[in-house]
Design an enzyme around this catalytic site. Structure first.
Site, PDB file in Angstrom:
ATOM      1  N   ALA A 170      53.388  18.408 113.373  1.00  0.00           N
ATOM      2  CA  ALA A 170      53.456  19.827 113.738  1.00  0.00           C
ATOM      3  C   ALA A 170      53.194  19.945 115.239  1.00  0.00           C
ATOM      4  O   ALA A 170      52.453  19.141 115.812  1.00  0.00           O
ATOM      5  CB  ALA A 170      52.425  20.610 112.951  1.00  0.00           C
ATOM      6  N   LYS A 171      53.819  20.940 115.861  1.00  0.00           N
ATOM      7  CA  LYS A 171      53.639  21.115 117.311  1.00  0.00           C
ATOM      8  C   LYS A 171      52.545  22.160 117.513  1.00  0.00           C
ATOM      9  O   LYS A 171      52.797  23.364 117.555  1.00  0.00           O
ATOM     10  CB  LYS A 171      54.979  21.553 117.935  1.00  0.00           C
ATOM     11  N   VAL A 172      51.333  21.657 117.601  1.00  0.00           N
ATOM     12  CA  VAL A 172      50.135  22.503 117.609  1.00  0.00           C
ATOM     13  C   VAL A 172      49.504  22.474 119.003  1.00  0.00           C
ATOM     14  O   VAL A 172      49.348  21.399 119.595  1.00  0.00           O
ATOM     15  CB  VAL A 172      49.108  21.981 116.566  1.00  0.00           C
ATOM     16  N   TYR A 176      47.660  19.176 122.447  1.00  0.00           N
ATOM     17  CA  TYR A 176      48.076  18.921 123.823  1.00  0.00           C
ATOM     18  C   TYR A 176      46.922  18.686 124.784  1.00  0.00           C
ATOM     19  O   TYR A 176      47.139  18.323 125.942  1.00  0.00           O
ATOM     20  CB  TYR A 176      49.039  20.031 124.287  1.00  0.00           C
TER      21      TYR A 176
END
Ligand code: PMP
Length: 318
Positions: A170-172, A176
């Site tokens: 998932a791009k959470v 980052y």
């Protein structure tokens, strides 16, 4: 809002702000189009405090057929999946988000643009799933096309987030922080980017892109598991299939790619960027002579909706 900045810092802040928006810029805010300078978010939410937000990075291009958002459906499908993985209530349909984005580009008079949708959660400081979410879509000009410079890469001392601790596919937002640490470490040591390994010491990806290396006419890329399986990575695999370039998805150590024929990072923002070296060991081929360079050209044609299959004939001579 009051900023406790020194004057020089204030100037820096303004400079960076205007890279992204100006007084006329409009963004999409939960169903409405509002001036970016007037948009407000709350300071009592899990997104700000815990990195509990999901987002996308998308690009649009000025093509011969008009402005086109590349792989719009794939990106918005992934945004929906990321929200689902994070147990966030989120009920935008992919088609509605694509439509809203085209409208946003038009309102901002943008063609070659970077598009950043983000799903934030409404005020709630508890360590429980989001109660309500809202979608923001921002877009800004991205005219630099190819990022053609070859990158000097170092193996990071930071590992990718452990897939048993995070849902890494998932791009959470919170993931980052790891990317910032890895990328900054590389820059501080005089490199352009970091190669980040997984918890088993296998190559995973860079701070914000997937990786391929080329050896004896074959392109290798890390198998899924500890990576964000990128839309560009999938596109590269598709292009290789169409052009007849063999590919292998498998786990491997950095030593296996060090000194290989060529290597590249791939991602929506970076597109396809050649690697110069890994830990100061250069890749062997002149970039222009590599299969990877053909893929770079094919990708560029694809995003611009141009023919790339002509490259197939030149591949027989590589
Ligand atoms: N890995 C990471 C960690 C990223 O941030 C990105 C950029 N979204 C990618 C890979 C590449 O993904 P995509 O090709 O979908 O942009």
């Amino acid at each position: 809002m009051v900023f406790f900045f020194k004057k020089t810092e204030q100037i820096k802040y303004k400079k960076s702000k205007y890279m992204y928006y100006n007084d006329d810029s409009v963004l999409f805010f939960d169903g409405e189009y509002v001036k970016a300078k007037d948009a407000k978010t709350d300071l009592y939410g899990q997104s700000l405090h815990y990195g509990y937000a999901v987002f996308e990075g998308i690009k649009s291009y000025k093509t011969a057929n008009g402005t086109k958002i590349f792989k719009a459906k794939e990106h918005y499908d992934r945004l929906r999946k990321s929200a689902e993985a994070m147990l966030m209530p989120f009920d935008y349909a992919t088609e509605a988000m694509v439509e809203a984005t085209y409208r946003l580009l038009e309102m901002n008079n943008l063609s070659n643009a970077y598009i950043r949708p983000i799903v934030n959660c409404s005020p709630n400081m508890a360590l429980s799933k989001g109660q309500k979410s809202y979608l923001v879509i921002e877009a800004w000009n991205w005219d630099n096309g190819y990022l053609a410079d070859k990158m000097r890469v170092m193996t990071s001392s930071f590992q990718r987030p452990n897939p048993k601790a995070f849902k890494v596919e998932a791009k959470v937002s919170g993931h980052y922080v790891n990317s910032i640490l890895a990328c900054q470490e590389a820059k501080d040591k005089g490199f352009d980017e970091a190669l980040v390994l997984d918890e088993n010491g296998n190559v995973a990806e860079s701070s914000g892109a997937n990786i391929f290396y080329e050896k004896d006419g074959i392109l290798f890329t890390p198998a899924k598991g500890s990576i964000l399986p990128g839309i560009t990575r999938a596109t590269v695999l598709q292009l290789c299939g169409e052009l007849g370039i063999p590919t292998v998805e498998q786990f491997f150590k950095p030593e296996e790619m060090q000194g290989a024929d060529a290597g590249f990072f791939c991602g929506t923002a970076a597109e396809i960027v050649a690697l110069d070296s890994l830990d100061e060991v250069p890749f062997k081929l002149n970039w222009e002579e590599s299969l990877s360079a053909k893929i770079q050209t094919a990708y560029r044609h694809l995003v611009l909706e141009e023919d790339y299959l002509y490259l197939k004939s030149s591949l027989q001579y590589v």
